[in-house]
Design a protein around this motif. Structure first.
Motif, PDB file in Angstrom:
ATOM      1  N   ARG A  51     -12.775 -23.134 -28.589  1.00  0.00           N
ATOM      2  CA  ARG A  51     -12.769 -22.871 -27.152  1.00  0.00           C
ATOM      3  C   ARG A  51     -14.167 -22.423 -26.740  1.00  0.00           C
ATOM      4  N   ARG A  52     -14.461 -22.530 -25.460  1.00  0.00           N
ATOM      5  CA  ARG A  52     -15.761 -22.102 -24.933  1.00  0.00           C
ATOM      6  C   ARG A  52     -15.579 -20.909 -23.981  1.00  0.00           C
ATOM      7  N   PRO A  53     -16.478 -19.906 -24.076  1.00  0.00           N
ATOM      8  CA  PRO A  53     -16.343 -18.736 -23.206  1.00  0.00           C
ATOM      9  C   PRO A  53     -17.006 -18.923 -21.834  1.00  0.00           C
ATOM     10  N   PHE A  54     -16.311 -18.492 -20.791  1.00  0.00           N
ATOM     11  CA  PHE A  54     -16.860 -18.527 -19.425  1.00  0.00           C
ATOM     12  C   PHE A  54     -16.498 -17.237 -18.699  1.00  0.00           C
ATOM     13  N   SER A  55     -17.470 -16.694 -17.994  1.00  0.00           N
ATOM     14  CA  SER A  55     -17.244 -15.464 -17.238  1.00  0.00           C
ATOM     15  C   SER A  55     -16.302 -15.724 -16.072  1.00  0.00           C
ATOM     16  N   ILE A  56     -15.605 -14.685 -15.684  1.00  0.00           N
ATOM     17  CA  ILE A  56     -14.794 -14.784 -14.469  1.00  0.00           C
ATOM     18  C   ILE A  56     -15.753 -14.602 -13.289  1.00  0.00           C
ATOM     19  N   TYR A  57     -15.918 -15.675 -12.532  1.00  0.00           N
ATOM     20  CA  TYR A  57     -16.902 -15.690 -11.442  1.00  0.00           C
ATOM     21  C   TYR A  57     -16.304 -15.071 -10.175  1.00  0.00           C
ATOM     22  N   ARG A  58     -15.057 -15.415  -9.879  1.00  0.00           N
ATOM     23  CA  ARG A  58     -14.373 -14.803  -8.725  1.00  0.00           C
ATOM     24  C   ARG A  58     -12.863 -14.873  -8.963  1.00  0.00           C
ATOM     25  N   LEU A  59     -12.158 -14.030  -8.228  1.00  0.00           N
ATOM     26  CA  LEU A  59     -10.697 -14.149  -8.227  1.00  0.00           C
ATOM     27  C   LEU A  59     -10.324 -15.052  -7.064  1.00  0.00           C
ATOM     28  N   LYS A  60      -9.213 -15.748  -7.231  1.00  0.00           N
ATOM     29  CA  LYS A  60      -8.771 -16.631  -6.149  1.00  0.00           C
ATOM     30  C   LYS A  60      -7.479 -16.071  -5.574  1.00  0.00           C
ATOM     31  N   ALA A  61      -7.484 -15.844  -4.261  1.00  0.00           N
ATOM     32  CA  ALA A  61      -6.292 -15.255  -3.632  1.00  0.00           C
ATOM     33  C   ALA A  61      -5.700 -16.227  -2.626  1.00  0.00           C
ATOM     34  N   GLU A  62      -4.384 -16.087  -2.412  1.00  0.00           N
ATOM     35  CA  GLU A  62      -3.718 -16.838  -1.348  1.00  0.00           C
ATOM     36  C   GLU A  62      -3.028 -15.788  -0.501  1.00  0.00           C
ATOM     37  N   GLY A  63      -3.555 -15.512   0.662  1.00  0.00           N
ATOM     38  CA  GLY A  63      -3.075 -14.361   1.430  1.00  0.00           C
ATOM     39  C   GLY A  63      -3.380 -13.106   0.648  1.00  0.00           C
ATOM     40  N   SER A  64      -2.359 -12.256   0.450  1.00  0.00           N
ATOM     41  CA  SER A  64      -2.592 -11.021  -0.301  1.00  0.00           C
ATOM     42  C   SER A  64      -2.252 -11.205  -1.791  1.00  0.00           C
ATOM     43  N   ARG A  65      -1.840 -12.421  -2.179  1.00  0.00           N
ATOM     44  CA  ARG A  65      -1.395 -12.669  -3.563  1.00  0.00           C
ATOM     45  C   ARG A  65      -2.523 -13.268  -4.404  1.00  0.00           C
ATOM     46  N   LEU A  66      -2.763 -12.691  -5.580  1.00  0.00           N
ATOM     47  CA  LEU A  66      -3.781 -13.254  -6.468  1.00  0.00           C
ATOM     48  C   LEU A  66      -3.213 -14.488  -7.150  1.00  0.00           C
ATOM     49  N   LYS A  67      -3.922 -15.588  -6.989  1.00  0.00           N
ATOM     50  CA  LYS A  67      -3.392 -16.853  -7.487  1.00  0.00           C
ATOM     51  C   LYS A  67      -4.062 -17.294  -8.795  1.00  0.00           C
ATOM     52  N   GLY A  68      -5.325 -16.913  -8.959  1.00  0.00           N
ATOM     53  CA  GLY A  68      -6.020 -17.379 -10.158  1.00  0.00           C
ATOM     54  C   GLY A  68      -7.454 -16.907 -10.208  1.00  0.00           C
ATOM     55  N   ILE A  69      -8.242 -17.652 -10.976  1.00  0.00           N
ATOM     56  CA  ILE A  69      -9.649 -17.293 -11.149  1.00  0.00           C
ATOM     57  C   ILE A  69     -10.526 -18.524 -10.910  1.00  0.00           C
ATOM     58  N   GLU A  70     -11.806 -18.250 -10.670  1.00  0.00           N
ATOM     59  CA  GLU A  70     -12.780 -19.338 -10.612  1.00  0.00           C
ATOM     60  C   GLU A  70     -13.823 -19.103 -11.681  1.00  0.00           C
ATOM     61  N   ILE A  71     -14.315 -20.187 -12.240  1.00  0.00           N
ATOM     62  CA  ILE A  71     -15.481 -20.091 -13.129  1.00  0.00           C
ATOM     63  C   ILE A  71     -16.591 -20.954 -12.531  1.00  0.00           C
ATOM     64  N   LEU A  72     -17.822 -20.570 -12.840  1.00  0.00           N
ATOM     65  CA  LEU A  72     -18.989 -21.337 -12.410  1.00  0.00           C
ATOM     66  C   LEU A  72     -19.703 -21.720 -13.698  1.00  0.00           C
ATOM     67  N   TYR A  73     -19.871 -23.017 -13.948  1.00  0.00           N
ATOM     68  CA  TYR A  73     -20.450 -23.377 -15.246  1.00  0.00           C
ATOM     69  C   TYR A  73     -21.514 -24.450 -15.148  1.00  0.00           C
ATOM     70  N   GLU A  74     -22.378 -24.395 -16.156  1.00  0.00           N
ATOM     71  CA  GLU A  74     -23.477 -25.357 -16.275  1.00  0.00           C
ATOM     72  C   GLU A  74     -23.116 -26.344 -17.384  1.00  0.00           C
ATOM     73  N   VAL A  75     -23.336 -27.610 -17.144  1.00  0.00           N
ATOM     74  CA  VAL A  75     -23.073 -28.609 -18.192  1.00  0.00           C
ATOM     75  C   VAL A  75     -24.263 -28.622 -19.144  1.00  0.00           C
ATOM     76  N   VAL A  76     -24.011 -28.180 -20.384  1.00  0.00           N
ATOM     77  CA  VAL A  76     -25.101 -28.097 -21.377  1.00  0.00           C
ATOM     78  C   VAL A  76     -24.793 -28.883 -22.650  1.00  0.00           C
ATOM     79  N   GLY A  77     -23.540 -29.241 -22.884  1.00  0.00           N
ATOM     80  CA  GLY A  77     -23.174 -29.902 -24.138  1.00  0.00           C
ATOM     81  C   GLY A  77     -21.802 -30.538 -24.018  1.00  0.00           C
ATOM     82  N   LYS A  78     -21.230 -30.832 -25.169  1.00  0.00           N
ATOM     83  CA  LYS A  78     -19.980 -31.597 -25.236  1.00  0.00           C
ATOM     84  C   LYS A  78     -18.828 -30.934 -24.457  1.00  0.00           C
ATOM     85  N   GLY A  79     -18.609 -29.633 -24.720  1.00  0.00           N
ATOM     86  CA  GLY A  79     -17.458 -28.942 -24.109  1.00  0.00           C
ATOM     87  C   GLY A  79     -17.558 -28.921 -22.592  1.00  0.00           C
ATOM     88  N   THR A  80     -18.698 -28.532 -22.086  1.00  0.00           N
ATOM     89  CA  THR A  80     -18.856 -28.429 -20.621  1.00  0.00           C
ATOM     90  C   THR A  80     -18.879 -29.824 -19.987  1.00  0.00           C
TER      91      THR A  80
END
Ligand SMILES: Cc1cc2nc3c(=O)[nH]c(=O)nc-3n(C[C@H](O)[C@H](O)[C@H](O)COP(=O)(O)OP(=O)(O)OC[C@H]3O[C@@H](n4cnc5c(N)ncnc54)[C@H](O)[C@@H]3O)c2cc1C
Ligand code: FES
Length: 265
Positions: A51-80
């Motif tokens: 697996r590849r590690p990625f920081s949690i860039y932001r939380l994603k909300a729908e109204g007042s409910r937390l729905k998920g997360i966003e990651i921001l990534y750079e393509v550097v190799g096979k995995g990305t």
């Protein structure tokens, strides 16, 4: 920490080789702290196996409910590269939230002031941190460094959070000319001294060390987020050892965020 199959809500190109991916992962969003990361299985096959590690860039909300997360990534190799080809509605295995993130606690009764310093893709975990600092009403200054104008990341995100955002580019095509450590030196000359200053940094290793040295000279607390190579991401393989003044620690479990004064640079 949970291992889940997360639905991809979006996966968009946002710069030359940079993508933002939103993932449906309400449990991870509720449990996450700034500076923590997730391990993503980029491929459905065996290659790349880890697996590849990625920081949690932001939380994603729908109204007042937390729905998920966003990651921001750079393509550097096979995995990305494989990740960048994933489409909305597909699923990926993600494990998280992992690691020890930034500490927002105060050490004195002085009014706190945060200085966030981002180098390149190192901006990714710092947007979520800046959002949390804003919720706590902590005055925040953001310094961003990039090689050139075309690869500055998250400037708009930071400007929505604080009016004090300053940029430097190595080649002088935008903002101040030179490394972000020089910008930091210049900004320090203008700062009032009545605050307790805490510096939060993520970026290339040389930049982290340079900023850590300036902080030590000035007596500022400094937390750095390290991007060590990782395998398991949860303290089992001992593959991400970091030398500290109290012996080896694991970047994936004891970090990725460390107090700069704790590390043997
Ligand atoms: C805690 C943590 C958080 C991270 N957060 C982000 C993030 O938010 N966004 C992002 O784009 N990247 C992030 N990274 C780096 C990211 O994990 C790597 O870029 C990714 O694993 C590369 O995978 P790949 O298969 O595409 O490249 P590979 O084929 O594995 O490697 C391609 C190139 O990238 C280098 N590389 C591989 N892993 C790392 C690493 N951990 N750090 C630095 N260089 C590496 C390799 O040396 C090689 O030169 C983070 C890393 C860590 C440890
Ligand atoms: S990556 Fe396995 S122990 Fe840190």
């Amino acid at each position: 920490m949970k291992d889940i199959k997360a639905k991809i809500l979006s996966n968009k190109l946002v710069g030359r080789v940079y993508y933002k991916m939103a993932l449906e992962a309400p449990y991870i969003a509720r449990a996450a702290k700034p500076g923590q990361f997730v391990q993503i299985k980029c491929s459905d096959g065996l290659e790349p196996f880890l697996r590849r590690p990625f920081s949690i860039y932001r939380l994603k909300a729908e109204g007042s409910r937390l729905k998920g997360i966003e990651i921001l990534y750079e393509v550097v190799g096979k995995g990305t590269e494989i990740l960048s080809g994933k489409k909305e509605g597909e699923f990926v295995d993600i494990l998280g939230p992992l690691g020890t993130g930034f500490s927002l606690s105060r050490a004195s009764s002085l009014e706190p002031r945060a200085i966030i310093i981002a180098g390149g893709i190192g901006a990714a975990p710092l947007v979520y941190l800046a959002e949390e600092l804003k919720k706590k009403k902590i005055k925040t200054i953001v310094l961003m460094g990039a090689k050139t104008k075309g690869v500055i990341l998250c400037e708009k995100d930071f400007k929505k959070i604080t009016p004090e955002v300053y940029v430097s580019t190595d080649d002088g095509t935008y903002g101040c000319h030179g490394f972000v450590s020089r910008l930091f030196h210049n900004i320090l000359k203008t700062l009032e001294s009545r605050f307790e200053t805490i510096v939060y940094v993520c970026g290339p290793h040389g930049m982290l060390r340079g900023i850590a040295e300036i902080c030590e000279e000035r007596g500022f607390k400094c937390q750095v987020s390290l991007e060590e190579k990782m395998a398991c991401g949860m303290g089992a393989c001992l593959g991400c050892a970091v030398l500290t003044k109290s012996g080896n620690k694991l970047a994936c479990k004891d970090g990725p965020v460390f107090n700069a004064c704790e590390l043997s640079w």
